[in-house]
Design an enzyme around this catalytic site. Structure first.
Site, PDB file in Angstrom:
ATOM      1  N   CYS A  78       0.814  -1.225   0.000  1.00  0.00           N
ATOM      2  CA  CYS A  78       0.000   0.000   0.000  1.00  0.00           C
ATOM      3  C   CYS A  78       0.846   1.273   0.000  1.00  0.00           C
ATOM      4  CB  CYS A  78      -0.942  -0.003   1.193  1.00  0.00           C
ATOM      5  SG  CYS A  78      -1.954  -1.483   1.277  1.00  0.00           S
ATOM      6  N   HIS A  81      -3.001   6.752   2.912  1.00  0.00           N
ATOM      7  CA  HIS A  81      -3.533   5.463   2.494  1.00  0.00           C
ATOM      8  C   HIS A  81      -4.737   5.163   3.390  1.00  0.00           C
ATOM      9  CE1 HIS A  81      -4.150   1.527   1.188  1.00  0.00           C
ATOM     10  NE2 HIS A  81      -3.855   0.993   2.366  1.00  0.00           N
ATOM     11  N   ASN A  92     -10.248  -0.563   0.564  1.00  0.00           N
ATOM     12  CA  ASN A  92      -8.792  -0.432   0.530  1.00  0.00           C
ATOM     13  C   ASN A  92      -8.299  -0.881  -0.843  1.00  0.00           C
ATOM     14  OD1 ASN A  92      -6.041  -0.679   0.798  1.00  0.00           O
ATOM     15  ND2 ASN A  92      -6.099  -1.948   2.643  1.00  0.00           N
TER      16      ASN A  92
HETATM   17  N1  COA Z   1     -18.614  -8.778  10.590  1.00  0.00           N
HETATM   18  C1  COA Z   1     -19.251  -8.854  11.777  1.00  0.00           C
HETATM   19  N2  COA Z   1     -18.623  -9.169  12.933  1.00  0.00           N
HETATM   20  C2  COA Z   1     -17.307  -9.389  12.864  1.00  0.00           C
HETATM   21  C3  COA Z   1     -16.571  -9.321  11.652  1.00  0.00           C
HETATM   22  C4  COA Z   1     -17.294  -9.011  10.499  1.00  0.00           C
HETATM   23  N3  COA Z   1     -16.715  -8.908   9.278  1.00  0.00           N
HETATM   24  N4  COA Z   1     -15.281  -9.602  11.902  1.00  0.00           N
HETATM   25  C5  COA Z   1     -15.183  -9.836  13.221  1.00  0.00           C
HETATM   26  N5  COA Z   1     -16.387  -9.720  13.804  1.00  0.00           N
HETATM   27  C6  COA Z   1     -16.752  -9.863  15.219  1.00  0.00           C
HETATM   28  C7  COA Z   1     -15.876 -10.895  15.909  1.00  0.00           C
HETATM   29  O1  COA Z   1     -16.468 -12.167  15.846  1.00  0.00           O
HETATM   30  C8  COA Z   1     -15.837 -10.355  17.311  1.00  0.00           C
HETATM   31  O2  COA Z   1     -17.037 -10.702  17.962  1.00  0.00           O
HETATM   32  P1  COA Z   1     -17.069 -11.018  19.563  1.00  0.00           P
HETATM   33  O3  COA Z   1     -16.651  -9.725  20.216  1.00  0.00           O
HETATM   34  O4  COA Z   1     -18.488 -11.376  19.778  1.00  0.00           O
HETATM   35  O5  COA Z   1     -16.097 -12.109  19.747  1.00  0.00           O
HETATM   36  C9  COA Z   1     -15.844  -8.843  17.131  1.00  0.00           C
HETATM   37  O6  COA Z   1     -16.451  -8.620  15.860  1.00  0.00           O
HETATM   38  C10 COA Z   1     -14.481  -8.207  17.147  1.00  0.00           C
HETATM   39  O7  COA Z   1     -13.608  -8.964  16.268  1.00  0.00           O
HETATM   40  P2  COA Z   1     -12.168  -8.474  15.930  1.00  0.00           P
HETATM   41  O8  COA Z   1     -11.496  -9.511  15.083  1.00  0.00           O
HETATM   42  O9  COA Z   1     -11.506  -8.096  17.231  1.00  0.00           O
HETATM   43  O10 COA Z   1     -12.469  -7.190  15.053  1.00  0.00           O
HETATM   44  P3  COA Z   1     -11.603  -5.867  14.889  1.00  0.00           P
HETATM   45  O11 COA Z   1     -12.192  -4.779  15.684  1.00  0.00           O
HETATM   46  O12 COA Z   1     -10.138  -6.153  15.049  1.00  0.00           O
HETATM   47  O13 COA Z   1     -11.880  -5.535  13.386  1.00  0.00           O
HETATM   48  C11 COA Z   1     -10.744  -5.528  11.268  1.00  0.00           C
HETATM   49  C12 COA Z   1     -11.418  -6.383  12.351  1.00  0.00           C
HETATM   50  C13 COA Z   1     -10.229  -6.439  10.172  1.00  0.00           C
HETATM   51  C14 COA Z   1     -11.801  -4.594  10.699  1.00  0.00           C
HETATM   52  C15 COA Z   1      -9.616  -4.698  11.912  1.00  0.00           C
HETATM   53  O14 COA Z   1      -8.778  -5.518  12.680  1.00  0.00           O
HETATM   54  C16 COA Z   1      -8.770  -3.959  10.912  1.00  0.00           C
HETATM   55  O15 COA Z   1      -9.248  -3.183  10.105  1.00  0.00           O
HETATM   56  N6  COA Z   1      -7.436  -4.130  10.999  1.00  0.00           N
HETATM   57  C17 COA Z   1      -6.511  -3.458  10.087  1.00  0.00           C
HETATM   58  C18 COA Z   1      -6.496  -4.146   8.763  1.00  0.00           C
HETATM   59  C19 COA Z   1      -5.806  -3.344   7.700  1.00  0.00           C
HETATM   60  O16 COA Z   1      -5.719  -2.157   7.793  1.00  0.00           O
HETATM   61  N7  COA Z   1      -5.291  -4.023   6.654  1.00  0.00           N
HETATM   62  C20 COA Z   1      -4.669  -3.412   5.521  1.00  0.00           C
HETATM   63  C21 COA Z   1      -3.428  -2.690   5.869  1.00  0.00           C
HETATM   64  S1  COA Z   1      -2.834  -1.751   4.520  1.00  0.00           S
END
Ligand code: COA
Length: 323
Positions: A115, A240, A270
């Protein structure tokens, strides 16, 4: 440590962007995975992403627009730099095919810095201009749908396709130079975001989030220091965009204002190396950049890599709406 760099005077002679017509909304995703539109919007800021077309097709359209706006023909372009993490082929690079489609026979190569790639490309272009080149086409383009599993709850909600391009042109008046820049990488974090040959993206979302916020702060501080500027001096930031919460968390620590930030991810998701040049063309379209403005580009992503550039704007003020 990044060495201070001389910069030629340059203009952004023209920009362009392209998104494929296919759209995958959050509701579309909810058919194949346990998720909802409200969860994705609240946790990422994303409402939809575009799918379809190839990296070379999207690049060619964005590049064609940039050449047209710059008023340049094939004989004028001396180099094509294509930043992508989703090339048409593992080998060869995608840039030669794009150059050919645009009628160019100059040098053409890919930059793979995920990215951060387009910002890396801009710094490389500045170096080539110091070596005497006049017009360089810098493209960021992705067809991430080829390496994204749209049933995966972490990666599937984030990634989409698109391309953005800019022609940087040497300007003997000395206006529009790069005021500060920084490139960085830490290969200790390969495992937090990667795709193996023939496979889809794998991600440790929480760790990527944490490291992205750190990388943004670090590269912003380095570029500002080189430029002798502060956050308050920057007129527009084009970061980004992987998740709006990453930008908000970094901005809280740095003191940047969301009102001075170009955000497009609600409609694009993204788009990795394409995000910043698409947002640049969109900012110009919306009249958000004036001559002499200090514009900052901030990239971060897999590798990990990070990169930032501060420019004093000089160049074309028309652009392309992102969608
Ligand atoms: N839809 C609905 N619920 C979801 C979900 C989805 N797509 N993904 C996870 N959950 C739920 C989980 O089951 C969990 O539920 P619980 O609390 O009942 O156990 C809760 O949401 C939190 O899950 P978690 O994995 O901790 O989510 P998060 O807050 O870390 O969000 C991302 C996930 C992927 C959105 C986040 O981690 C993220 O954006 N990270 C950065 C990724 C990125 O920038 N990548 C590119 C870099 S250039």
């Amino acid at each position: 440590m990044t060495p201070p760099s001389p910069s030629v005077g340059f203009r952004f002679a023209g920009t362009g962007s392209s998104l494929p017509p296919g759209v995958l909304t959050n509701d579309d995703l909810a058919v194949g995975m346990d998720t909802t539109d409200s969860w994705i919007r609240e946790r990422t800021g994303i409402g939809a992403r575009h799918i379809g077309s190839s990296t070379s097709e999207l690049s060619t359209e964005a590049g064609r627009q940039a050449m047209q706006r710059a008023g340049l023909g094939p004989a004028d372009i001396q180099q094509v730099i294509l930043a992508t993490t989703s090339p048409d082929y593992i080998c060869p690079g995608t840039a030669p095919a794009v150059a050919h489609a645009l009628g160019l026979d100059c040098g053409a190569f890919d930059v793979q810095a995920a990215c951060s790639g387009w910002v890396y490309g801009l710094v490389v272009a500045n170096g080539l201009m110091l070596q005497g080149m006049d017009n360089i086409l810098v493209i960021g383009a992705e067809s991430l749908d080829r390496i994204t599993d749209y049933t995966a709850r972490d990666t599937g909600i984030l990634f989409g396709n698109g391309a953005g391009a800019a022609i940087v042109q040497q300007d003997p008046t000395g206006a529009g130079r790069i005021l500060g820049w920084d490139l960085g990488a830490n290969g200790d974090y390969v495992h937090i975001l990667y795709a193996e040959h023939g496979n889809v993206l794998q991600m440790d979302g929480k760790e990527v989030f944490r490291q992205a916020v750190v990388a943004i702060q670090r590269t912003t501080a380095a570029s500002l220091e080189m430029a002798g500027l502060t956050v308050a001096d920057i007129d527009l930031v084009i970061p980004h965009q992987a998740n709006v919460r990453i930008v908000e968390a970094a901005w809280k620590r740095l003191g940047f204002d969301m009102d001075k930030t170009a955000m497009i991810l609600e409609k694009t998701g993204n788009t990795s190396a394409a995000t910043i040049p698409i947002a640049l063309a969109d900012s110009l379209y919306r009249g958000r950049i004036s001559q002499g403005d200090k514009v900052m580009f901030i990239g971060f992503g897999a590798g990990m890599t990070w990169a930032s550039v501060i420019v004093e704007w000089n160049g074309d003020l028309t652009g392309t709406e992102a969608w």
